[in-house]
Design a protein around this motif. Structure first.
Motif, mmCIF file in Angstrom:
data_model
loop_
_atom_site.group_PDB
_atom_site.id
_atom_site.type_symbol
_atom_site.label_atom_id
_atom_site.label_comp_id
_atom_site.label_asym_id
_atom_site.label_seq_id
_atom_site.Cartn_x
_atom_site.Cartn_y
_atom_site.Cartn_z
ATOM 1 N N UNK A 4 -4.142 -4.770 8.571
ATOM 2 C CA UNK A 4 -5.520 -4.947 9.488
ATOM 3 C C UNK A 4 -5.323 -5.807 10.771
ATOM 4 N N UNK A 5 -5.448 -4.933 11.804
ATOM 5 C CA UNK A 5 -5.385 -5.845 13.092
ATOM 6 C C UNK A 5 -6.593 -6.851 13.172
ATOM 7 N N UNK A 6 -5.873 -7.991 13.330
ATOM 8 C CA UNK A 6 -6.714 -9.281 13.555
ATOM 9 C C UNK A 6 -7.022 -9.274 14.885
ATOM 10 N N UNK A 7 -8.184 -10.031 15.239
ATOM 11 C CA UNK A 7 -8.551 -10.556 16.882
ATOM 12 C C UNK A 7 -7.249 -11.524 16.935
ATOM 13 N N UNK A 8 -6.670 -12.173 16.255
ATOM 14 C CA UNK A 8 -5.480 -13.186 16.655
ATOM 15 C C UNK A 8 -4.227 -12.606 16.659
ATOM 16 N N UNK A 9 -4.054 -11.141 16.604
ATOM 17 C CA UNK A 9 -2.667 -10.399 16.915
ATOM 18 C C UNK A 9 -1.889 -10.202 15.618
ATOM 19 N N UNK A 10 -2.260 -10.760 14.416
ATOM 20 C CA UNK A 10 -1.619 -10.809 13.275
ATOM 21 C C UNK A 10 -2.120 -9.836 12.364
ATOM 22 N N UNK A 11 -1.557 -9.592 11.141
ATOM 23 C CA UNK A 11 -1.989 -8.403 10.270
ATOM 24 C C UNK A 11 -2.797 -9.498 8.988
ATOM 25 N N UNK A 12 -3.826 -8.623 8.550
ATOM 26 C CA UNK A 12 -4.629 -9.311 7.672
ATOM 27 C C UNK A 12 -4.611 -8.285 6.523
ATOM 28 N N UNK A 13 -5.282 -8.731 5.304
ATOM 29 C CA UNK A 13 -5.018 -7.869 4.046
ATOM 30 C C UNK A 13 -6.260 -6.501 4.159
ATOM 31 N N UNK A 14 -5.939 -5.696 3.755
ATOM 32 C CA UNK A 14 -6.726 -4.509 3.451
ATOM 33 C C UNK A 14 -6.195 -3.706 2.187
ATOM 34 N N UNK A 15 -6.852 -2.781 1.648
ATOM 35 C CA UNK A 15 -6.662 -2.084 0.550
ATOM 36 C C UNK A 15 -6.644 -0.582 0.980
ATOM 37 N N UNK A 16 -5.493 0.220 0.452
ATOM 38 C CA UNK A 16 -5.682 1.459 0.512
ATOM 39 C C UNK A 16 -5.482 2.219 -0.766
ATOM 40 N N UNK A 17 -6.006 3.274 -0.963
ATOM 41 C CA UNK A 17 -5.955 4.155 -2.186
ATOM 42 C C UNK A 17 -4.762 4.859 -2.144
ATOM 43 N N UNK A 18 -4.000 4.708 -3.360
ATOM 44 C CA UNK A 18 -2.938 5.233 -3.630
ATOM 45 C C UNK A 18 -2.684 6.577 -4.409
#
Length: 168
Positions: A43-57
């Motif tokens: 997940x694109x964060x405002x600080x430019x890093x990746x944050x967690x998300x979940x995706x259906x597999x």
């Protein structure tokens, strides 16, 4: 009488101190599993890093472990703002499994993603601290530990976020 809503946290909000900083009424209820999903750090964060998300597999054996919280409904707007509802995350209702059976809960699902992103080391530490605080299964903690992270070039931001680990 106040209304409480159920919220499934799977990222840094698993750490009770972090979530209560955002939503003071948050109370952990139980460890929960979201089956048929995978945890991603894209997940694109405002600080430019990746944050967690979940995706259906689509695979029942895939499980995202997290924490089921209850919070006052009138505080949901504050959580929506900090999570970026409509600006990187949408909300969804998921069915999670707890000791007593299936529960429907609110969660946030990333809409602005980039698989090349990586989390900052302090963010990964917050996720791990929450997983340990709530005694998620050791194998899952090891999966989280294995995720690659990068140093935050903003040392002040990193320190500010790390202080929450000591508060838990």
């Amino acid at each position: 009488m106040s209304t409480r809503i159920k919220y499934f946290a799977y990222g840094s909000n698993m750490l009770t101190a972090r979530l209560r900083e955002r939503v003071p009424s948050a109370r952990p209820v139980d460890v929960a599993q979201l089956r048929g999903h995978s945890l991603v750090w894209n997940k694109r964060s405002r600080d430019g890093s990746g944050k967690c998300s979940v995706i259906a597999s689509g695979r029942e054996e895939d499980v995202v472990w997290g924490v089921l919280f209850e919070l006052e409904a009138q505080e949901k707007g504050a959580l929506d703002r900090v999570e970026g509802l409509g600006c990187g995350y949408d909300e969804g209702t998921v069915e999670v499994m707890v000791i007593g059976g299936a529960v429907h809960a609110l969660t946030y699902l990333a809409t602005d993603t980039d698989d090349a992103l990586q989390p900052y080391d302090w963010y990964k530490e917050l996720v791990l601290a929450g997983a340990r605080e709530h005694s998620l299964p050791q194998y899952y903690i090891e999966v989280l530990e294995f995720a690659h992270s990068i140093p935050d070039p903003d040392g002040e931001r990193a320190g500010s976020n790390r202080r929450l680990i000591g508060a838990s």
